[in-house]
Design a protein around this motif. Structure first.
Motif, PDB file in Angstrom:
ATOM      1  N   GLU A 197      -5.767  37.902  32.495  1.00 39.03           N
ATOM      2  CA  GLU A 197      -6.959  38.757  32.423  1.00 39.03           C
ATOM      3  C   GLU A 197      -6.853  39.958  33.374  1.00 39.03           C
ATOM      4  N   SER A 198      -5.843  39.945  34.251  1.00 38.27           N
ATOM      5  CA  SER A 198      -5.564  41.123  35.090  1.00 38.27           C
ATOM      6  C   SER A 198      -4.597  42.078  34.398  1.00 38.27           C
ATOM      7  N   GLY A 199      -4.133  41.700  33.214  1.00 37.36           N
ATOM      8  CA  GLY A 199      -3.260  42.597  32.456  1.00 37.36           C
ATOM      9  C   GLY A 199      -1.800  42.222  32.487  1.00 37.36           C
ATOM     10  N   ALA A 200      -1.445  41.140  33.189  1.00 37.06           N
ATOM     11  CA  ALA A 200      -0.029  40.753  33.261  1.00 37.06           C
ATOM     12  C   ALA A 200       0.391  39.999  31.995  1.00 37.06           C
ATOM     13  N   ARG A 201       1.699  40.105  31.669  1.00 35.58           N
ATOM     14  CA  ARG A 201       2.251  39.315  30.547  1.00 35.58           C
ATOM     15  C   ARG A 201       2.625  37.948  31.110  1.00 35.58           C
ATOM     16  N   GLY A 239      15.927  34.323  46.454  1.00 35.02           N
ATOM     17  CA  GLY A 239      16.776  35.418  45.983  1.00 35.02           C
ATOM     18  C   GLY A 239      15.893  36.586  45.595  1.00 35.02           C
ATOM     19  N   ASP A 240      16.080  37.061  44.360  1.00 36.46           N
ATOM     20  CA  ASP A 240      15.278  38.204  43.900  1.00 36.46           C
ATOM     21  C   ASP A 240      13.909  37.779  43.392  1.00 36.46           C
ATOM     22  N   ALA A 241      13.714  36.491  43.230  1.00 42.23           N
ATOM     23  CA  ALA A 241      12.462  36.021  42.619  1.00 42.23           C
ATOM     24  C   ALA A 241      11.423  35.685  43.685  1.00 42.23           C
ATOM     25  N   LEU A 242      10.162  35.784  43.267  1.00 39.87           N
ATOM     26  CA  LEU A 242       9.063  35.310  44.115  1.00 39.87           C
ATOM     27  C   LEU A 242       8.524  34.043  43.464  1.00 39.87           C
ATOM     28  N   VAL A 243       8.424  32.981  44.252  1.00 41.91           N
ATOM     29  CA  VAL A 243       7.811  31.749  43.748  1.00 41.91           C
ATOM     30  C   VAL A 243       6.497  31.546  44.484  1.00 41.91           C
ATOM     31  N   VAL A 244       5.423  31.425  43.714  1.00 41.19           N
ATOM     32  CA  VAL A 244       4.106  31.141  44.310  1.00 41.19           C
ATOM     33  C   VAL A 244       3.768  29.696  43.965  1.00 41.19           C
ATOM     34  N   HIS A 245       3.558  28.886  44.990  1.00 40.96           N
ATOM     35  CA  HIS A 245       3.238  27.475  44.763  1.00 40.96           C
ATOM     36  C   HIS A 245       1.725  27.278  44.685  1.00 40.96           C
ATOM     37  N   ASN A 246       1.318  26.422  43.781  1.00 44.05           N
ATOM     38  CA  ASN A 246      -0.096  26.039  43.655  1.00 44.05           C
ATOM     39  C   ASN A 246      -0.115  24.605  43.130  1.00 44.05           C
ATOM     40  N   CYS A 281      -8.092  28.132  44.117  1.00 47.45           N
ATOM     41  CA  CYS A 281      -6.635  28.196  44.268  1.00 47.45           C
ATOM     42  C   CYS A 281      -6.044  29.190  43.278  1.00 47.45           C
ATOM     43  N   ALA A 282      -6.617  29.261  42.077  1.00 43.63           N
ATOM     44  CA  ALA A 282      -6.113  30.214  41.076  1.00 43.63           C
ATOM     45  C   ALA A 282      -6.294  31.645  41.577  1.00 43.63           C
ATOM     46  N   ARG A 283      -7.440  31.905  42.185  1.00 38.04           N
ATOM     47  CA  ARG A 283      -7.680  33.257  42.718  1.00 38.04           C
ATOM     48  C   ARG A 283      -6.603  33.621  43.744  1.00 38.04           C
ATOM     49  N   ASP A 284      -6.332  32.705  44.690  1.00 37.98           N
ATOM     50  CA  ASP A 284      -5.397  33.022  45.776  1.00 37.98           C
ATOM     51  C   ASP A 284      -3.950  33.066  45.262  1.00 37.98           C
ATOM     52  N   ALA A 285      -3.599  32.142  44.371  1.00 35.02           N
ATOM     53  CA  ALA A 285      -2.234  32.145  43.834  1.00 35.02           C
ATOM     54  C   ALA A 285      -2.007  33.409  43.003  1.00 35.02           C
ATOM     55  N   ALA A 286      -3.008  33.785  42.220  1.00 32.23           N
ATOM     56  CA  ALA A 286      -2.863  34.995  41.389  1.00 32.23           C
ATOM     57  C   ALA A 286      -2.724  36.230  42.274  1.00 32.23           C
ATOM     58  N   GLY A 345       0.653  40.775  43.580  1.00 32.90           N
ATOM     59  CA  GLY A 345       1.189  41.725  44.556  1.00 32.90           C
ATOM     60  C   GLY A 345       2.640  42.062  44.261  1.00 32.90           C
ATOM     61  N   ALA A 346       3.333  41.180  43.517  1.00 28.08           N
ATOM     62  CA  ALA A 346       4.759  41.395  43.219  1.00 28.08           C
ATOM     63  C   ALA A 346       4.973  41.906  41.800  1.00 28.08           C
ATOM     64  N   VAL A 347       3.880  42.216  41.091  1.00 24.82           N
ATOM     65  CA  VAL A 347       4.014  42.693  39.708  1.00 24.82           C
ATOM     66  C   VAL A 347       3.460  44.113  39.620  1.00 24.82           C
ATOM     67  N   PRO A 348       4.326  45.128  39.788  1.00 21.74           N
ATOM     68  CA  PRO A 348       3.821  46.496  39.858  1.00 21.74           C
ATOM     69  C   PRO A 348       3.128  46.966  38.590  1.00 21.74           C
TER      70      PRO A 348
END
Ligand SMILES: Cc1cc2nc3c(=O)[nH]c(=O)nc-3n(C[C@H](O)[C@H](O)[C@H](O)COP(=O)(O)OP(=O)(O)OC[C@H]3O[C@@H](n4cnc5c(N)ncnc54)[C@H](O)[C@@H]3O)c2cc1C
Length: 317
Positions: free
Chosen positions: A25-29, A281-288, A302-307, A312-315
């Motif tokens: 809903e923030s526009g990310a794929r 490495g080049d990836a960001l992993v967000v744990h939830n 938790c969804a709010r904070d994980a998202a 922040g890493a999806v320009p």
């Protein structure tokens, strides 16, 4: 989804779907990869009661619960109903700190308390009929452009080949993916019975090792509870009979009631949920993951904070 996803979410339980919705809903794929469809997750077996918020100020679990209560209060959603109920403990004088801040809080006198309970108070909280609610979350995620594929990943590195940002909402499955030794299975039996006409819920504390919980959802009632460290999810008829007996001692209308379903879920036990970002490495992993017996209650917070960590890493999002 034809283009490469911006993010891949691992897991389609309440954590993965709620986080996926915030992201999509923030526009990310968003692509969700899951080992099992939502109806076959631990989330589908939750009672599920939201609150009360008994964490002290400054504890992240307090903020996560507040955010979930805000969402459940602001947005009517299928499967979610605010209901009046009773929270109770056997000893007298056992009202926990912060309980009086719960909506509808009212201490119950001796004549209003179930037999054998020295402390009881009335509250009004959201109850969630999980199969209905998860189906709604899935549809909402798809409406926002998210895709869900039943195809587990074998490792976080494999997930990082799918998208540059990975959100790990794999529940107990995160044990294998991360090697987190703190994460452990907590066996939770669940008995669903035909509703003999109840509309108030009941929950006993403390929740260890056994208790009585009664959550009416229209034509059926979800009864609990028990918890013990075990990865055995085999239903035990004696355990189910004990649950019905404990609940009938509180609510006599449940005596002899028809049992519709008896299942066992494995909660993703952890002292506190893990919601944090990690570079691989080049990836960001967000744990939830690691929400133990509170994953529905903590889900929107938790969804709010994980998202936020992931976006922040999806320009492009
Ligand atoms: C009987 C019972 C009663 C409960 N009552 C309540 C309650 O009243 N209130 C409350 O808040 N909570 C309650 N809970 C706890 C709640 O169910 C959990 O905290 C919550 O479901 C955790 O959600 P989750 O999405 O993190 O994990 P899960 O629902 O377990 O979902 C994990 C997802 O990850 C997927 N997965 C695993 N491994 C992989 C992999 N390698 N690749 C891709 N996907 C993977 C799974 O297939 C699944 O889709 C209860 C639990 C039980 C068992």
């Amino acid at each position: 989804m034809t283009a490469r996803p911006d993010l891949v979410v691992l897991g389609a339980g309440v954590s993965g779907l709620s986080t996926g919705i915030r992201l999509a809903e923030s526009g990310a794929r968003v692509l969700v990869r899951t080992a099992a469809p939502p109806a076959h997750t631990t989330s589908a077996l939750a009672g599920a009661m939201i609150g009360p918020n008994l964490s002290p100020p400054g504890d992240p679990q307090r903020a996560w619960t507040d955010e979930s209560l805000r969402v459940f209060g602001d947005e009517p959603m299928p499967g979610v109903a605010w209901r009046d109920g009773t929270l109770a403990a056997r000893p007298a004088g056992a009202t926990p700190p912060f309980a009086e801040q719960t909506p509808g809080f009212r201490p119950l006198g001796e004549d209003e308390r179930p037999a054998g309970f020295g402390t009881a108070f009335a509250v009004r909280l959201p109850l969630v009929d999980m199969p209905v609610y998860l189906a709604y979350l899935l549809e909402r995620l798809r409406d926002a452009g998210g895709e869900v594929r039943v195809a587990p990943v074998g490792s976080l590195d494999e997930a990082a080949t799918v998208a540059p940002v990975v959100i790990n909402c794999a529940g107990l499955g995160a044990r294998t993916l991360t090697g987190d030794g703190e994460l452990h299975p907590v066996r939770g039996p669940r008995v669903v019975v035909r509703n003999p006409g109840l509309d108030r819920f009941f929950m006993e504390a403390p929740m260890a090792p056994t208790w009585a919980s009664i959550f009416p959802h229209g034509d059926h009632v979800v009864l609990g509870g028990g918890q013990r460290h075990s990865d055995d999810a085999t239903p035990d008829p004696a355990e189910a009979a004990d649950i019905v007996a404990r609940c009938a001692a509180v609510e006599p209308a449940l005596a002899g009631v028809e049992v519709l379903e008896h299942t066992v879920g494995l909660r993703p036990g952890r002292a506190t949920p893990r919601v944090e970002a990690e570079r691989r490495g080049d990836a960001l992993v967000v744990h939830n993951y690691g929400h133990a017996g509170n994953g529905v209650m903590l889900s929107w917070g938790c969804a709010r904070d994980a998202a936020a960590l992931a976006l922040g890493a999806v320009p492009t999002a």
